[in-house]
Design an enzyme around this catalytic site. Structure first.
Site, short mmCIF file in Angstrom:
data_model
loop_
_atom_site.label_atom_id
_atom_site.label_comp_id
_atom_site.label_asym_id
_atom_site.label_seq_id
_atom_site.Cartn_x
_atom_site.Cartn_y
_atom_site.Cartn_z
N LYS A 13 49.79 -39.42 -14.26
CA LYS A 13 50.52 -40.60 -13.81
C LYS A 13 50.21 -41.82 -14.68
O LYS A 13 51.11 -42.56 -15.07
CB LYS A 13 50.18 -40.89 -12.34
N ARG A 87 51.36 -48.08 1.08
CA ARG A 87 50.55 -46.98 1.59
C ARG A 87 51.01 -46.56 2.98
O ARG A 87 50.59 -45.52 3.48
CB ARG A 87 49.07 -47.42 1.68
N ARG A 126 37.41 -25.54 -17.77
CA ARG A 126 37.15 -26.27 -19.01
C ARG A 126 35.68 -26.25 -19.42
O ARG A 126 34.79 -26.40 -18.59
CB ARG A 126 37.58 -27.74 -18.85
N ARG A 160 31.65 -30.32 -17.50
CA ARG A 160 31.48 -31.61 -16.82
C ARG A 160 31.24 -31.35 -15.34
O ARG A 160 31.92 -30.54 -14.74
CB ARG A 160 32.73 -32.47 -17.00
N ARG A 171 40.16 -34.45 -4.17
CA ARG A 171 41.11 -35.44 -4.71
C ARG A 171 42.54 -35.14 -4.24
O ARG A 171 43.30 -36.05 -3.95
CB ARG A 171 41.06 -35.44 -6.24
#
Ligand SMILES: [Zn+2]
Length: 214
Positions: A13, A87, A126, A160, A171
């Site tokens: 985004k 929101r 990853r 990571r 998330r």
């Protein structure tokens, strides 16, 4: 052209918003950024917001609306990208009013859609070579010789800590909770356009352009 851009982390985004700002001169109105800037500059709205936040309270719809109004006046006819607002359905109505007062309308609500399972696969696989930093992926880009870096021959790979399944799922859940109140509101108005956020940056950009120019 005034739009709301929605998308979970990992959908690109931010990249797409930056592109619209650079290519079309649109103004990105991010509630968080505007609030911080208003407080730092000490504008009347910023002072009110500072008092509220200092008291440990949430900034009210009225304050956010005033802030958006100020910036809408500044953005004139270049078009705005709303980020982090509205929101709630109540805020969505407030936004409609703010735009109407200025003879403007909301044109599209563009949602970058991601497939949660594919996103988990993409992010959790990853790794990078610990010696030279070359990027790898467990599924999509494995070293030619297992456990050996193609570039430098190193044998250690790093991951990571936030590239894990739980972080991605948390998330996504936060994103769904945030957008659940407003998506039905805009669906009903026929404003929601969906773009495949799993496609390449160029493909997503082309799809957004087709909506804006359509
Ligand atoms: Zn290496």
């Amino acid at each position: 052209m005034n739009i709301i851009l929605l998308g979970p982390p990992g959908a690109g985004k931010g990249t797409q918003a930056q592109r619209l700002v650079a290519n079309r001169g649109m103004v990105q109105l991010s509630t968080g950024d505007m609030l911080r800037a208003a407080v730092a500059k000490g504008t009347p709205v910023g002072q009110r917001a500072k008092e509220v936040m200092a008291a440990g309270e949430l900034v009210s719809d009225a304050i956010v609306s005033a802030l958006i109004g100020e910036h809408l006046d500044a953005s004139r006819d270049k078009g705005a990208i709303f980020d982090g607002f509205p929101r709630t359905a109540h805020q969505a109505e407030a936004l409609e009013m703010l735009l109407a007062e200025r003879g403007r309308t909301l044109d599209h609500v563009i949602e970058l859609v991601v497939d949660e399972e594919a996103l988990v696969d993409r992010i959790t696989g990853r790794s990078t070579c610990a010696s030279c930093g070359a990027p790898y992926h467990d599924t999509f880009h494995v070293p030619k010789v297992a456990g050996t870096c193609d570039i430098c021959g190193g044998h250690e790979f790093k991951r990571r800590p936030d590239d894990n399944e739980q972080t991605v799922r948390t998330r996504m859940a936060e994103y769904r909770a945030k957008t659940a109140p407003i998506l039905p509101y805009y669906e009903e108005k026929g404003l929601v356009r969906r773009v495949d956020g799993m496609a390449s940056v160029e493909e997503v950009a082309a799809a957004i352009d087709a909506i804006l120019d359509g």
